[in-house]
Design a protein around this motif. Structure first.
Motif, PDB file in Angstrom:
ATOM      1  N   GLY A  97      62.351  -9.112 122.486  1.00 28.50           N
ATOM      2  CA  GLY A  97      63.138  -9.162 121.258  1.00 28.50           C
ATOM      3  C   GLY A  97      62.476  -9.848 120.089  1.00 28.50           C
ATOM      4  N   GLY A  98      61.264 -10.436 120.302  1.00 26.49           N
ATOM      5  CA  GLY A  98      60.569 -11.093 119.200  1.00 26.49           C
ATOM      6  C   GLY A  98      61.117 -12.459 118.843  1.00 26.49           C
ATOM      7  N   ALA A  99      61.894 -13.080 119.731  1.00 29.82           N
ATOM      8  CA  ALA A  99      62.462 -14.394 119.462  1.00 29.82           C
ATOM      9  C   ALA A  99      61.407 -15.477 119.623  1.00 29.82           C
ATOM     10  CB  ALA A  99      63.619 -14.669 120.422  1.00 29.82           C
ATOM     11  N   VAL A 100      61.514 -16.539 118.822  1.00 34.64           N
ATOM     12  CA  VAL A 100      60.703 -17.723 119.094  1.00 34.64           C
ATOM     13  C   VAL A 100      61.299 -18.411 120.316  1.00 34.64           C
ATOM     14  CG1 VAL A 100      60.046 -17.962 116.683  1.00 34.64           C
ATOM     15  CG2 VAL A 100      62.025 -19.233 117.545  1.00 34.64           C
ATOM     16  N   ARG A 101      60.503 -19.238 120.975  1.00 31.65           N
ATOM     17  CA  ARG A 101      60.940 -19.826 122.239  1.00 31.65           C
ATOM     18  C   ARG A 101      62.206 -20.668 122.080  1.00 31.65           C
ATOM     19  NH1 ARG A 101      56.845 -19.861 126.404  1.00 31.65           N
ATOM     20  NH2 ARG A 101      54.948 -18.826 125.662  1.00 31.65           N
ATOM     21  N   GLU A 102      62.295 -21.392 120.972  1.00 27.68           N
ATOM     22  CA  GLU A 102      63.462 -22.243 120.767  1.00 27.68           C
ATOM     23  C   GLU A 102      64.743 -21.412 120.661  1.00 27.68           C
ATOM     24  OE1 GLU A 102      59.812 -24.364 119.596  1.00 27.68           O
ATOM     25  OE2 GLU A 102      60.650 -22.381 119.125  1.00 27.68           O
ATOM     26  N   GLU A 312      57.531 -21.826 102.399  1.00 31.60           N
ATOM     27  CA  GLU A 312      56.067 -21.722 102.440  1.00 31.60           C
ATOM     28  C   GLU A 312      55.442 -22.518 103.578  1.00 31.60           C
ATOM     29  OE1 GLU A 312      55.056 -22.786  98.434  1.00 31.60           O
ATOM     30  OE2 GLU A 312      55.282 -20.708  97.708  1.00 31.60           O
ATOM     31  N   LYS A 313      56.197 -23.434 104.171  1.00 30.89           N
ATOM     32  CA  LYS A 313      55.679 -24.213 105.296  1.00 30.89           C
ATOM     33  C   LYS A 313      55.909 -23.530 106.637  1.00 30.89           C
ATOM     34  CE  LYS A 313      56.279 -28.761 103.124  1.00 30.89           C
ATOM     35  NZ  LYS A 313      57.043 -30.045 103.170  1.00 30.89           N
ATOM     36  N   LEU A 314      56.740 -22.506 106.667  1.00 28.45           N
ATOM     37  CA  LEU A 314      57.101 -21.871 107.928  1.00 28.45           C
ATOM     38  C   LEU A 314      55.985 -20.944 108.402  1.00 28.45           C
ATOM     39  CD1 LEU A 314      60.857 -21.050 107.200  1.00 28.45           C
ATOM     40  CD2 LEU A 314      59.935 -22.942 108.555  1.00 28.45           C
ATOM     41  N   VAL A 315      55.599 -21.089 109.656  1.00 25.68           N
ATOM     42  CA  VAL A 315      54.517 -20.305 110.246  1.00 25.68           C
ATOM     43  C   VAL A 315      55.091 -19.049 110.896  1.00 25.68           C
ATOM     44  CG1 VAL A 315      52.683 -20.292 111.970  1.00 25.68           C
ATOM     45  CG2 VAL A 315      53.144 -22.368 110.638  1.00 25.68           C
ATOM     46  N   THR A 316      54.489 -17.919 110.596  1.00 23.40           N
ATOM     47  CA  THR A 316      54.896 -16.636 111.161  1.00 23.40           C
ATOM     48  C   THR A 316      53.822 -16.139 112.113  1.00 23.40           C
ATOM     49  OG1 THR A 316      56.097 -16.085 109.144  1.00 23.40           O
ATOM     50  CG2 THR A 316      55.545 -14.262 110.599  1.00 23.40           C
ATOM     51  N   GLY A 317      54.218 -15.637 113.288  1.00 24.06           N
ATOM     52  CA  GLY A 317      53.224 -15.128 114.231  1.00 24.06           C
ATOM     53  C   GLY A 317      53.840 -14.733 115.551  1.00 24.06           C
ATOM     54  N   ASP A 318      52.991 -14.432 116.524  1.00 26.97           N
ATOM     55  CA  ASP A 318      53.422 -13.998 117.850  1.00 26.97           C
ATOM     56  C   ASP A 318      54.061 -15.177 118.573  1.00 26.97           C
ATOM     57  OD1 ASP A 318      53.739 -13.117 120.442  1.00 26.97           O
ATOM     58  OD2 ASP A 318      51.709 -12.316 120.640  1.00 26.97           O
ATOM     59  N   PRO A 319      55.355 -15.111 118.869  1.00 30.15           N
ATOM     60  CA  PRO A 319      56.019 -16.258 119.474  1.00 30.15           C
ATOM     61  C   PRO A 319      55.636 -16.504 120.928  1.00 30.15           C
ATOM     62  CG  PRO A 319      57.531 -14.414 119.330  1.00 30.15           C
ATOM     63  CD  PRO A 319      56.284 -14.006 118.606  1.00 30.15           C
ATOM     64  N   TRP A 320      54.981 -15.529 121.569  1.00 29.78           N
ATOM     65  CA  TRP A 320      54.600 -15.697 122.968  1.00 29.78           C
ATOM     66  C   TRP A 320      53.282 -16.453 123.116  1.00 29.78           C
ATOM     67  CZ3 TRP A 320      56.838 -16.176 127.257  1.00 29.78           C
ATOM     68  CH2 TRP A 320      56.164 -16.024 128.476  1.00 29.78           C
ATOM     69  N   THR A 321      52.453 -16.394 122.097  1.00 25.67           N
ATOM     70  CA  THR A 321      51.120 -16.980 122.223  1.00 25.67           C
ATOM     71  C   THR A 321      50.954 -18.313 121.507  1.00 25.67           C
ATOM     72  OG1 THR A 321      50.328 -15.722 120.308  1.00 25.67           O
ATOM     73  CG2 THR A 321      50.058 -14.723 122.490  1.00 25.67           C
ATOM     74  N   GLY A 322      51.948 -18.726 120.709  1.00 26.84           N
ATOM     75  CA  GLY A 322      51.794 -19.990 120.004  1.00 26.84           C
ATOM     76  C   GLY A 322      53.084 -20.457 119.370  1.00 26.84           C
ATOM     77  N   PRO A 323      53.104 -21.728 118.936  1.00 18.96           N
ATOM     78  CA  PRO A 323      54.310 -22.265 118.284  1.00 18.96           C
ATOM     79  C   PRO A 323      54.430 -21.745 116.855  1.00 18.96           C
ATOM     80  CG  PRO A 323      52.578 -23.926 118.341  1.00 18.96           C
ATOM     81  CD  PRO A 323      52.042 -22.750 119.079  1.00 18.96           C
ATOM     82  N   VAL A 324      55.450 -20.954 116.613  1.00 15.59           N
ATOM     83  CA  VAL A 324      55.690 -20.388 115.290  1.00 15.59           C
ATOM     84  C   VAL A 324      57.160 -20.581 114.943  1.00 15.59           C
ATOM     85  CG1 VAL A 324      53.826 -18.689 115.481  1.00 15.59           C
ATOM     86  CG2 VAL A 324      56.146 -18.074 116.202  1.00 15.59           C
TER      87      VAL A 324
END
Length: 486
Positions: A97-102, A312-324
């Motif tokens: 689903g593309g969710a971040v881990r949190e 602008e501080k929010l990081v966008t990326g693959d939630p499975w491979t890193g903290p985003v």
């Protein structure tokens, strides 16, 4: 620990207590962050739906006849199994689903609450003793509806399916669940496997991913007593119309174009934090997202400056491979829709303060200013990480602008005075209002639901689920047969 689902063993299949191949073909489950195929599942057609409903109808009486404590025990065991398999659930929610881990972890926690609350329902009082003549007992009692059809979405697939499935089962119904084809594992197969492992009898829960044909067949089936639908307003209107023609109960939890109102006495730093969360959480793919930030003119510049800095501080990326902070949007079509709304709004005269760009299925958190009623970002439910800011002169205009929508799900008010916020809340045409909080709030213990284009007034949560998933029966018993004048 043995995993609940194995992509190889479920290849091309659906789950109805056992895995089997349906007639409707197959669909790949694609990881939106990478495009990788995670699994291939079976798709149901109308014939599969009819067979599933028939099986559920036959299995239901024995399930409903079980003592209440036994049905409750199945739900409690399901909750304990969910705790044991949390890591597997989180993995599928992130990757499918593309969710971040949190977000994924919070969703699992919310489902645990739903299960524990549902487990309490069978042993709550289910009737009342009514006044009656001597020699007669008169009672009103709740009885199961029968077969409940649940059509659930992809954005909170586990939670928004189980908040209907769990209470419906607990109260003695059978369920046919049609999860979204983009999240059929986390939204369907995983919770079904948990319930099966917990002792739910075969046939009581059927899980059939499918396209529109399956949803139409489920809604129209004469042996389905109720449809619980969560999804877009456009599709919800069709579901409601079809259910109405069939004279069956329908629960519609639909879209939102929610307002976050910032008054001139608000703590602007706290308000901008609430605004960022309300707009960007889960990439804005939440029915409770703040789609309109309505800010009084005297504090608008300060609010926008802080909101832009946070975005602008929010990081966008693959939630499975890193903290985003933000993962991908669910599909290319959704990415294009979000970008189209942003571009059309800028062309209509708004200013792009940050964001408005992306790659793959990722879209940067976006802030638009100078938004006015009539612009696409004001009128449409964007369902993406976009914060349109509307400046108003005073509190009365804020209320008028907030209510200038067909939707009525949630609103939030930021103010330095709780009393002022409470008074303003009474003027907002929404099913939910939060004072000095953000818009994205839900739990298992509240009467959750919207009004207008956001839903038909149904409510999920705790004892409110009793009203949704049972019906009243008036029963009288006389100590001896009565004679009549005829």
């Amino acid at each position: 620990m043995t995993r609940l689902v194995d992509p190889a063993s479920m290849h091309g299949k659906v789950f109805t207590g056992t895995w089997h191949r349906p007639r409707g073909g197959t669909a790949d489950v694609v990881e939106p962050a990478t495009g990788a195929v995670l699994a291939t599942v079976g798709l149901a057609d109308a014939r599969d739906v009819r067979a599933a409903v028939t099986t559920a109808r036959r299995a239901r009486p024995a399930w409903a006849a079980l003592p209440a404590v036994e049905r409750a025990a199945v739900l409690r065991r399901t909750a304990r199994l969910l705790e044991e398999h949390t890591a597997e659930l989180v993995e599928w929610l992130v990757r499918e689903g593309g969710a971040v881990r949190e977000k994924a972890s919070a969703e699992v926690g919310a489902v645990l609450d739903e299960l524990w609350v549902a487990a309490s329902l069978p042993t709550r009082p289910h009737g009342s003793l009514l006044p009656a003549a001597p020699g007669t007992h008169s009672v009103g009692r709740r009885v199961p509806l029968g077969v409940v059809g649940v059509i659930s979405p992809w954005n909170f697939p586990l939670l928004l399916g189980m908040r209907a499935v769990a209470p419906a089962l607990a109260l003695g119904n059978a369920v046919v669940l049609k999860p979204d084809v983009r999240t059929p594992v986390s939204g369907g197969f995983l919770p079904a496997r948990l319930l099966a492992e917990a002792g739910l009898p075969d046939g009581v829960l059927q899980v059939l991913p499918g396209e529109a044909e399956a949803g139409t067949a489920l809604t129209a089936d004469p042996d389905v007593a109720m449809i619980a639908f969560t999804g877009s307003t456009a599709v919800g209107r069709e579901v409601g119309a079809a259910a109405g023609r069939a004279l069956k109960r329908v629960s519609l939890e639909l879209g939102g174009n929610n307002a976050l109102i910032v008054l001139d006495d608000a703590d602007i730093d706290a308000a901008s934090s609430a605004g960022a969360w309300s707009a960007f959480f889960h990439q804005g793919q939440v029915c409770m997202t703040a789609g309109r930030h309505i800010v009084l003119a005297s504090v608008a510049d300060a609010y926008v400056d802080r909101l832009v800095r946070r975005a602008e501080k929010l990081v966008t990326g693959d939630p499975w491979t890193g903290p985003v902070a933000l993962g991908p949007l669910i599909s290319r079509a959704q990415w294009q829709r979000v970008d189209r709304v942003v571009r059309d709004t800028v062309r209509a005269g708004a200013e792009l303060r940050t964001g408005g760009t992306g790659h793959g299925l990722f879209y940067r958190p976006t802030v638009l200013t100078g938004v006015t009623p009539g612009m696409p970002a004001f009128t449409e439910e964007i369902f993406g990480p976009v914060a349109p800011v509307v400046v108003v002169a005073d509190e009365d205009e804020a209320v008028e602008v907030a209510n200038r929508t067909e939707y009525g799900l949630v609103a939030a008010v930021q103010t330095g005075s709780a009393e002022r916020g409470l008074a303003l809340a009474g003027r907002l045409a929404t099913g939910i209002v939060h004072v000095n909080d953000q818009t994205v709030n839900d739990n298992a213990f509240v009467p959750f639901g919207g009004r207008g284009a956001s839903g038909n007034g149904s409510r999920y949560g705790a004892e409110h689920s009793l009203d949704e998933f049972t019906q009243w029966q008036w029963l009288t018993v006389r100590s001896a047969a009565a004679t009549t004048p005829f």
